[in-house]
Design a protein around this motif. Sequence first.
Motif, PDB file in Angstrom:
ATOM      1  N   MET A   1       0.840  -1.188   0.000  1.00  0.00           N
ATOM      2  CA  MET A   1       0.000   0.000   0.000  1.00  0.00           C
ATOM      3  C   MET A   1       0.878   1.242   0.000  1.00  0.00           C
ATOM      4  N   VAL A   2       0.443   2.276  -0.723  1.00  0.00           N
ATOM      5  CA  VAL A   2       1.175   3.526  -0.826  1.00  0.00           C
ATOM      6  C   VAL A   2       0.255   4.663  -0.395  1.00  0.00           C
ATOM      7  N   VAL A   3       0.782   5.577   0.433  1.00  0.00           N
ATOM      8  CA  VAL A   3       0.053   6.767   0.859  1.00  0.00           C
ATOM      9  C   VAL A   3       0.866   7.985   0.448  1.00  0.00           C
ATOM     10  N   SER A   4       0.269   8.878  -0.374  1.00  0.00           N
ATOM     11  CA  SER A   4       0.960  10.068  -0.845  1.00  0.00           C
ATOM     12  C   SER A   4       0.081  11.283  -0.594  1.00  0.00           C
ATOM     13  N   MET A   5       0.725  12.401  -0.273  1.00  0.00           N
ATOM     14  CA  MET A   5       0.021  13.654  -0.002  1.00  0.00           C
ATOM     15  C   MET A   5       0.132  14.586  -1.199  1.00  0.00           C
ATOM     16  N   SER A   6      -0.925  15.367  -1.423  1.00  0.00           N
ATOM     17  CA  SER A   6      -0.934  16.375  -2.473  1.00  0.00           C
ATOM     18  C   SER A   6      -1.033  17.758  -1.845  1.00  0.00           C
ATOM     19  N   GLU A   7      -0.777  18.797  -2.643  1.00  0.00           N
ATOM     20  CA  GLU A   7      -0.834  20.167  -2.134  1.00  0.00           C
ATOM     21  C   GLU A   7      -2.244  20.565  -1.708  1.00  0.00           C
ATOM     22  N   GLN A   8      -3.271  19.904  -2.237  1.00  0.00           N
ATOM     23  CA  GLN A   8      -4.642  20.208  -1.850  1.00  0.00           C
ATOM     24  C   GLN A   8      -4.992  19.651  -0.480  1.00  0.00           C
ATOM     25  N   GLY A   9      -4.069  18.879   0.105  1.00  0.00           N
ATOM     26  CA  GLY A   9      -4.307  18.332   1.428  1.00  0.00           C
ATOM     27  C   GLY A   9      -5.017  17.005   1.447  1.00  0.00           C
ATOM     28  N   GLU A  10      -5.395  16.478   0.275  1.00  0.00           N
ATOM     29  CA  GLU A  10      -6.081  15.196   0.204  1.00  0.00           C
ATOM     30  C   GLU A  10      -5.065  14.106  -0.130  1.00  0.00           C
ATOM     31  N   ALA A  11      -5.073  13.060   0.654  1.00  0.00           N
ATOM     32  CA  ALA A  11      -4.100  11.990   0.485  1.00  0.00           C
ATOM     33  C   ALA A  11      -4.572  10.978  -0.555  1.00  0.00           C
ATOM     34  N   TYR A  12      -3.603  10.394  -1.240  1.00  0.00           N
ATOM     35  CA  TYR A  12      -3.854   9.265  -2.122  1.00  0.00           C
ATOM     36  C   TYR A  12      -3.503   7.989  -1.369  1.00  0.00           C
ATOM     37  N   VAL A  13      -4.457   7.090  -1.286  1.00  0.00           N
ATOM     38  CA  VAL A  13      -4.215   5.764  -0.708  1.00  0.00           C
ATOM     39  C   VAL A  13      -4.385   4.755  -1.828  1.00  0.00           C
ATOM     40  N   ILE A  14      -3.308   4.071  -2.181  1.00  0.00           N
ATOM     41  CA  ILE A  14      -3.297   3.162  -3.325  1.00  0.00           C
ATOM     42  C   ILE A  14      -2.835   1.792  -2.844  1.00  0.00           C
ATOM     43  N   PHE A  15      -3.592   0.752  -3.192  1.00  0.00           N
ATOM     44  CA  PHE A  15      -3.197  -0.600  -2.801  1.00  0.00           C
ATOM     45  C   PHE A  15      -3.689  -1.590  -3.842  1.00  0.00           C
ATOM     46  N   SER A  16      -3.089  -2.783  -3.824  1.00  0.00           N
ATOM     47  CA  SER A  16      -3.460  -3.852  -4.751  1.00  0.00           C
ATOM     48  C   SER A  16      -4.643  -4.622  -4.195  1.00  0.00           C
ATOM     49  N   GLY A  17      -5.646  -4.860  -5.053  1.00  0.00           N
ATOM     50  CA  GLY A  17      -6.858  -5.555  -4.630  1.00  0.00           C
ATOM     51  C   GLY A  17      -8.008  -4.581  -4.489  1.00  0.00           C
ATOM     52  N   GLY A  18      -9.118  -5.073  -3.954  1.00  0.00           N
ATOM     53  CA  GLY A  18     -10.282  -4.229  -3.737  1.00  0.00           C
ATOM     54  C   GLY A  18     -11.568  -4.819  -4.258  1.00  0.00           C
ATOM     55  N   LEU A  19     -11.486  -5.815  -5.155  1.00  0.00           N
ATOM     56  CA  LEU A  19     -12.684  -6.462  -5.658  1.00  0.00           C
ATOM     57  C   LEU A  19     -13.009  -7.694  -4.829  1.00  0.00           C
ATOM     58  N   THR A  20     -14.273  -8.079  -4.827  1.00  0.00           N
ATOM     59  CA  THR A  20     -14.708  -9.213  -4.031  1.00  0.00           C
ATOM     60  C   THR A  20     -14.258 -10.522  -4.679  1.00  0.00           C
ATOM     61  N   TYR A  21     -14.304 -11.582  -3.904  1.00  0.00           N
ATOM     62  CA  TYR A  21     -13.980 -12.900  -4.406  1.00  0.00           C
ATOM     63  C   TYR A  21     -15.163 -13.456  -5.194  1.00  0.00           C
ATOM     64  N   ASP A  22     -14.872 -14.224  -6.216  1.00  0.00           N
ATOM     65  CA  ASP A  22     -15.914 -14.910  -6.968  1.00  0.00           C
ATOM     66  C   ASP A  22     -15.530 -16.374  -7.107  1.00  0.00           C
ATOM     67  N   LYS A  23     -16.277 -17.099  -7.932  1.00  0.00           N
ATOM     68  CA  LYS A  23     -16.024 -18.533  -8.054  1.00  0.00           C
ATOM     69  C   LYS A  23     -14.657 -18.821  -8.661  1.00  0.00           C
ATOM     70  N   ALA A  24     -14.186 -17.949  -9.553  1.00  0.00           N
ATOM     71  CA  ALA A  24     -12.902 -18.191 -10.222  1.00  0.00           C
ATOM     72  C   ALA A  24     -11.712 -17.706  -9.401  1.00  0.00           C
ATOM     73  N   GLY A  25     -11.971 -17.084  -8.279  1.00  0.00           N
ATOM     74  CA  GLY A  25     -10.882 -16.559  -7.459  1.00  0.00           C
ATOM     75  C   GLY A  25     -10.902 -15.046  -7.431  1.00  0.00           C
ATOM     76  N   ARG A  26      -9.840 -14.443  -6.942  1.00  0.00           N
ATOM     77  CA  ARG A  26      -9.783 -12.993  -6.813  1.00  0.00           C
ATOM     78  C   ARG A  26      -9.435 -12.353  -8.155  1.00  0.00           C
ATOM     79  N   THR A  27     -10.187 -11.327  -8.526  1.00  0.00           N
ATOM     80  CA  THR A  27      -9.915 -10.585  -9.750  1.00  0.00           C
ATOM     81  C   THR A  27      -8.810  -9.572  -9.487  1.00  0.00           C
ATOM     82  N   PRO A  28      -7.714  -9.585 -10.255  1.00  0.00           N
ATOM     83  CA  PRO A  28      -6.628  -8.625 -10.008  1.00  0.00           C
ATOM     84  C   PRO A  28      -7.102  -7.203 -10.235  1.00  0.00           C
TER      85      PRO A  28
END
Length: 291
Positions: A1-28
């Motif tokens: 996971m990566v957390v970066s700050m911008s001049e507007q004061g709003e942070a970017y939180v970026i990470f791998s994943g985020g979709l739910t699991y299904d029958k075929a497995g996790r969607t990248p």
Amino acid sequence: MVVSMSEQGEAYVIFSGGLTYDKAGRTPSITVIHGKTTTVLEMDNNVVDFVTLCESPWNSEFQDPYGIVVLLQNDLVVIDLLTPGYPCFENPYPMDLHESAVTCCTYLADCPSDLIPAFYSVGSRGNKRSGSQRPEFSEREWPICGGEWSPTSCSYNEIIITGHADGSIKFWDASAGTLQVLYKLKTAKVFEKPPSLSEDPFAIQLISLCPESRKLCVAGASCHVILFKFRKQESTAETCTLEIPIVYETLEEGDCSPDYEYPPRPSLAAKDWNDGELKKVDSCNCFMSTN
């Protein structure tokens, strides 16, 4: 996971994943959280790693990320964070060799000077005629730079031809520092769709191209040989089929001694042969196409 700050004061939180699991497995996927907005970007292949592109490399300063470089299992994707919807940058040097598994490869050097432009011309017209929905790319320039390429071109023309498991053949221009796809040929459309098999019935095993006559001979995994003739203009013609039986003499168990004298082999045109029994063991088809 990566957390970066911008001049507007709003942070970017970026990470791998985020979709739910299904029958075929996790969607990248890659998830981007910016302020109150959460965006989940679905990837075509598994995510190996990713890194953000920032204006400043120092953690003590506002980094203002403007892109994400995502290394996938079979590709490299760069995401534009400054454009709404987070589109991808168009890769200026695509080299997707593994769209289908590579089963054979052929290298041609010192080709005729007009061969590469001819393949490029036909390939570009084929892409326009396919009518496939092209993904929307970012209008900004490719953000990755640095390093030095080898000389922009060789003193002679080079072509690499790759055969794939799905029966497709790709022609690549190897004259420059990178591979540029020129033309894609699908041989599977010549055949009827077979029943589901565990192996690839259309896999390409051997490729031979004559640069002068521009005739291409392809041997597949299902005991077939296809002969193509290159044409600049699209044409419709019937595919001629020639069946060539493969025969040989089967010997008895007692005839395998070192002192056994083998009779002369018969020709394919022989009708009768009294010294032994001929048995047909297999056959192969030769498809001659002018498409």
